[in-house]
Enzyme design. Structure first.
Site: not given
Length: 467
Positions: A437-439
């Site tokens: 997550y978050e890229g």
């Protein structure tokens, strides 16, 4: 049993990441060693005594959706209340809205300890910090006045609503809609998935930051706007009003971070959730990147915290578990497995990866702080670029290390590590989300190579390598 590695944290802040350079800047005179060590000491105490004991509780008693609302794990609400009352939520907030205005370096250090205590618990204030920063930088004076004080105090929490069923990392495919009402507000409709702490019972209100498209928006990411959509409306006197048209459609059953409710959120099922624009129309991605860049370093710190916790438990186990005899042993019975070369090698690998993650994350926080307080424009640009360069490294390297160290921790425990009883398996299950997550870490690689390495004609990365 978790014990915050205060001496290593202080050493990394001062001798590796450059805290002294920050303290020497104009306006930082109150940032004394005594203040820093006092804050770190209290944060360590809270992590050890209040948060860490909840880690197994949250894993075994996940957050649940009951009658349309999320009930968090036993003890979660009480611990969050104590955390908020201790003033921890206000650490880096703007003093104009009740914050303490302390630097990111201190923020990262205390969040390492809290993530080591329980990553699932600490996810909630992590998202709120990002929401605060986005509103501070891009919100109108009216939005700041209405939301910042309660978010900074922790009385309310914030979320980030990007992902949709058909649009994960590719925001070009985003479909959530926003229609102007005519009074400065917008009707928001659509569904968002994987929303961390999208609903919970720890605070009275949740402020959702939602990406959506206006009717005449350009195609692609150039046509995305960002909106503040509260769970409950806020009256002019600051009290809470009616519930907004925001509902929880479900809570995910996950591999790890069970105590953190991962929600599917529906906006506008009864005609339209009301939201207010943050920043400019069709410029929402720039606003959201403020939040995402904050979150990317924060996720790197999650990998660091998990690695430290896994190492500590593996070291303790290896000193207690007796199996075989060490080379040259003169004992009559079995020796602790810590004496065996393979276990030593594994422990040293875990320790070194943890220390590298700590150094990178703290250095990234230092660059963010220097970009704010450096005395002239050229230095501000230099440090802003340094922070940009280090952010994808801090996120990807530290989360990969978190997974690696947690996996090695299971190896140290042997067969007992594969059994839930020891707790070693939970660290690997919790850590595994952080490279996603978050890229994803693959996206971090693209960001590093395509955007960050070319900065200033490559001078920024040459400077870092030389340093």
């Amino acid at each position: 049993m978790y014990r915050a590695p205060l001496s290593e944290i202080v050493f990394t802040l001062k001798e590796v990441a450059g805290l002294g350079q920050l303290q020497a800047q104009p306006g930082q005179e109150e940032l004394s060693d005594d203040l820093i060590e006092a804050i770190l000491g209290e944060a360590a105490k809270f992590a050890e005594e209040e948060i860490a004991p909840l880690n197994r509780v949250g894993d075994e008693n996940p957050a649940q959706l009951i009658d349309g609302s999320v009930k968090t794990s036993p003890g979660w609400k009480e611990a969050y209340t104590s955390w908020r009352q201790g003033g921890w939520s206000a650490l880096t907030g703007d003093p104009e809205y009740g914050g303490q205005g302390l630097p990111n370096m201190l923020h990262v250090a205390v969040f390492e300890m809290w993530n080591a205590g329980s990553m699932a618990f600490t996810l909630c204030p992590t998202l709120t910090t990002g929401a605060v920063e986005a509103i501070e930088k891009h919100g109108s004076p009216e939005l700041k006045a209405k939301y910042l004080e309660k978010l900074i105090s922790g009385e309310w929490t914030g979320t980030m609503n990007l992902t949709e069923p058909q649009a994960g990392s590719d925001l070009n495919a985003l479909r959530a809609k926003a229609e102007p009402v005519g009074d400065g507000s917008y009707k928001i409709s659509g569904q968002k998935i994987f929303i961390t702490y999208g609903d919970h019972d720890m605070t009275d209100n949740v402020v959702h930051l939602v990406l959506a498209r206006l009717p005449d928006a350009p195609a692609g990411t150039r046509g995305i706007s960002l909106f503040a959509v509260p769970k409950y409306f806020v009256n002019d006197d600051g009290s809470l009003g009616e519930k907004n048209d925001v509902t929880v459609a479900g809570v995910e059953h996950k591999l790890g971070i069970h105590g953190s409710p991962t929600c599917t959120m529906s906006f506008g099922d009864r005609g339209g959730a009301i939201g207010w624009l943050i920043g400019e129309e069709n410029r929402g991605l720039a606003c959201m990147f403020t939040m995402m860049n904050n979150a990317r370093l924060a996720v790197g710190v999650q990998g660091l915290g998990i690695a430290e916790r896994a190492f500590q438990e593996s070291l303790a186990f290896s000193l207690d578990r007796k199996q075989g005899r060490g080379v040259g042993s003169k004992t009559d019975g079995m020796d602790p497995i810590a004496v065996h070369p393979d276990i030593k090698r594994t422990l040293l690998s875990m320790k070194s990866q943890t220390q590298v993650a700590r150094a990178i994350c703290y250095a990234c926080a230092h660059a963010l702080d220097m970009a704010k307080v450096a005395p002239d424009a050229d230095q501000k640009k230099f440090w802003a670029e340094r922070a940009g360069l280090l952010t994808p490294i801090a996120k990807a390297l530290s989360t990969d290390f978190g997974v690696d160290v947690a996996s090695l921790g299971i190896q140290i425990h042997g067969g007992m590590g594969f059994i839930e009883e020891t707790g070693a398996a939970q660290h690997l299950r919790d850590a595994r989300i952080a490279p996603i997550y978050e890229g994803t870490n693959g996206i971090q690689s693209i960001d590093l190579v395509m955007r960050k390495l070319p900065m200033s004609g490559g001078d920024q990365v040459r400077s870092l390598i030389a340093e």
